[in-house]
Design an enzyme around this catalytic site. Structure first.
Site, PDB file in Angstrom:
ATOM      1  N   HIS A   1      -5.627  -3.355  -2.837  1.00 24.31           N
ATOM      2  CA  HIS A   1      -5.301  -2.356  -3.858  1.00 24.31           C
ATOM      3  C   HIS A   1      -5.220  -2.944  -5.264  1.00 24.31           C
ATOM      4  CE1 HIS A   1      -4.582   0.544  -0.671  1.00 24.31           C
ATOM      5  NE2 HIS A   1      -3.973  -0.438  -0.030  1.00 24.31           N
TER       6      HIS A   1
ATOM      7  N   SER B   1       0.785  -1.227   0.000  1.00 27.77           N
ATOM      8  CA  SER B   1       0.000   0.000   0.000  1.00 27.77           C
ATOM      9  C   SER B   1       0.822   1.284   0.000  1.00 27.77           C
ATOM     10  CB  SER B   1      -0.986  -0.002   1.170  1.00 27.77           C
ATOM     11  OG  SER B   1      -0.336  -0.345   2.367  1.00 27.77           O
TER      12      SER B   1
ATOM     13  N   LYS C   1     -12.149   0.187  -1.621  1.00 32.59           N
ATOM     14  CA  LYS C   1     -11.192   0.938  -2.447  1.00 32.59           C
ATOM     15  C   LYS C   1     -11.726   1.036  -3.876  1.00 32.59           C
ATOM     16  CE  LYS C   1      -8.170   0.608   1.191  1.00 32.59           C
ATOM     17  NZ  LYS C   1      -7.481  -0.252   2.105  1.00 32.59           N
TER      18      LYS C   1
END
Ligand SMILES: *Cc1c(COP(=O)(O)O)cnc(C)c1O
Length: 404
Positions: free
Chosen positions: A214, A186, A249
């Site tokens: 992610h 990250s 996300k």
């Protein structure tokens, strides 16, 4: 009720400890924000163009998601009313689980209300005292907490160092071994060597847990994630892999899921405490997430736009890197780390950008190693070409004004 605390009470330490945070400039404050069009945002009433959101595909405010949530509230109300083990498992949540499994091309998925809680309690459902867990040095805090809560022996290996991991696995006497890694790291934006990790797990009879917070929506065909990008889903799926991703996300909502073999997921359904003892996520979020998965699958333009911004930023920064000595870490994800070195330089750059109307967070040790303070630039399909152009111009302008 207004008796003063005695000076020797431990509660009187708390204001002193807060004052110490102030003295070290480590006190964190929050800003209040209101999203505007695209990547524009009001921050404490000041309009800024942000490069710090994890909404990598710009789906958080997408009309399809908003409408799905609205309709979901109409059909189900806003709260789920209970644990999924009792009355909280709505037909919407069940349908989402089926969609998630199909999307990531794994046999079965289990939908959780939050990513942090998923990691913190899935690991203790898999390993316990007497077992061993092997954790990449740059793993997310939620994975670290899950390792600690499990009471298994924790072996931390240097970031991405497969030789070191191999040696630790070989030396471990534990019968149950779990390897845990971010799939996309990250703070750097780099991708783990997933085939390499899986090969080690096969050699040492270990289970591999990957956190793709992610990668989902960003990497792999149709954004199916890092595991699909590595070709390890569908007919190539391994019973040794437990895939985890957040839905907060790129998916643009909130929540998380794990996916893997039928039996592994069934075990987690039985034994994960944050699943059993927490209220199920509201059905309106599941409806919004179903809309999100449909867009990821059928709107390749979202990922194409993100990729175009990534290429534009990387190419545009090149002349500046040569002049400043800054380093742009290799990454083809939405996370672009511009390493400037000292804490002071990173903070000055962040402040220079803020004065020019841009919000890009500076990340300092201990979050990243000493001497690698950086700007963490998060790109999104919500950014326009002009937005990235504005960032490049502001970075150039700030760098030149600090040189003279
Ligand atoms: C954000 C994040 C989480 C936590 O997920 P939430 O849905 O925000 O609770 C877990 N792992 C990684 C790598 C993350 O970046």
């Amino acid at each position: 009720m207004n008796q003063a605390l005695s000076h020797s009470s431990w509660l009187a330490d708390i204001p002193r400890q807060l004052a110490a945070l102030d003295a070290q400039q480590l006190r964190r404050t929050r800003r209040t924000v209101v999203p505007q069009q695209g990547a524009h945002i009001l921050v404490d009433d000041q309009p800024l163009l942000q490069f710090c959101s994890n909404d990598y595909l710009g789906l958080a405010a997408h009309p399809d998601l908003v409408e799905a949530a609205r309709a979901g509230a109409q059909d189900f109300g806003v709260g789920s009313g209970g644990s999924p083990m009792v009355s909280g498992h709505s037909t919407a949540n069940a349908a989402l689980e089926a969609d998630l499994a199909r999307f990531v091309q794994l046999p079965r998925a289990l939908y959780f209300y939050a990513g942090f809680a998923t990691n913190a309690s899935v690991i203790p459902a898999l390993v316990a005292a007497g077992d061993a867990v092997f954790s990449d040095a740059l793993n997310h805090a939620s994975l670290i907490d899950g390792c600690r809560l499990s009471r298994a022996d924790i072996q931390r290996y240097p970031h991405g160092d497969l030789a070191a991991l191999d040696a630790l696995l070989a030396a471990s006497p534990a019968r149950r071994k779990l390897v845990v890694s971010d799939a996309v790291f990250s703070m750097d934006g780099n991708v783990a060597d997933i085939p390499g990790l899986l090969a080690l797990c096969e050699r040492h009879d270990a289970l591999l847990m990957l956190d793709d917070a992610h990668g989902l929506g960003v990497l792999g065909p149709q954004g199916r994630g890092s595991l699909a990008a590595a070709g390890l889903t569908g007919t190539q799926a391994s019973p040794r892999v437990l895939y985890m991703a957040t839905l907060s996300k790129a998916a643009g909502v909130s929540g998380a899921f794990v996916a893997g073999s039928e039996v592994l997921v069934e075990w987690l359904l039985q034994k994960t405490r944050s699943y059993t003892f927490a209220t199920a996520a509201p059905a309106l979020l599941a409806r919004a997430l179903q809309a999100s998965l449909r867009l990821m699958e059928h709107e390749p333009v979202l990922r194409a736009r993100l990729q175009a911004r990534i290429q534009q930023l990387r190419a545009g920064l090149e002349p500046l890197l040569a002049r400043t000595g800054w380093r742009l870490l290799p990454s083809d994800t939405a996370i672009q780390a511009l390493v400037v070195g000292s804490n002071g330089a990173a903070l000055a750059l962040m402040e220079g950008l803020r004065q020019r109307g841009l919000w890009v967070p500076a990340i300092r040790p201990p979050t990243v190693p000493q001497g690698t303070a950086r700007l963490r630039i998060a790109l999104s399909a919500a950014h326009t070409e002009a937005d990235v152009q504005r960032l490049l111009a502001a970075l150039t302008d700030t760098a030149l004004s600090s040189i003279v």
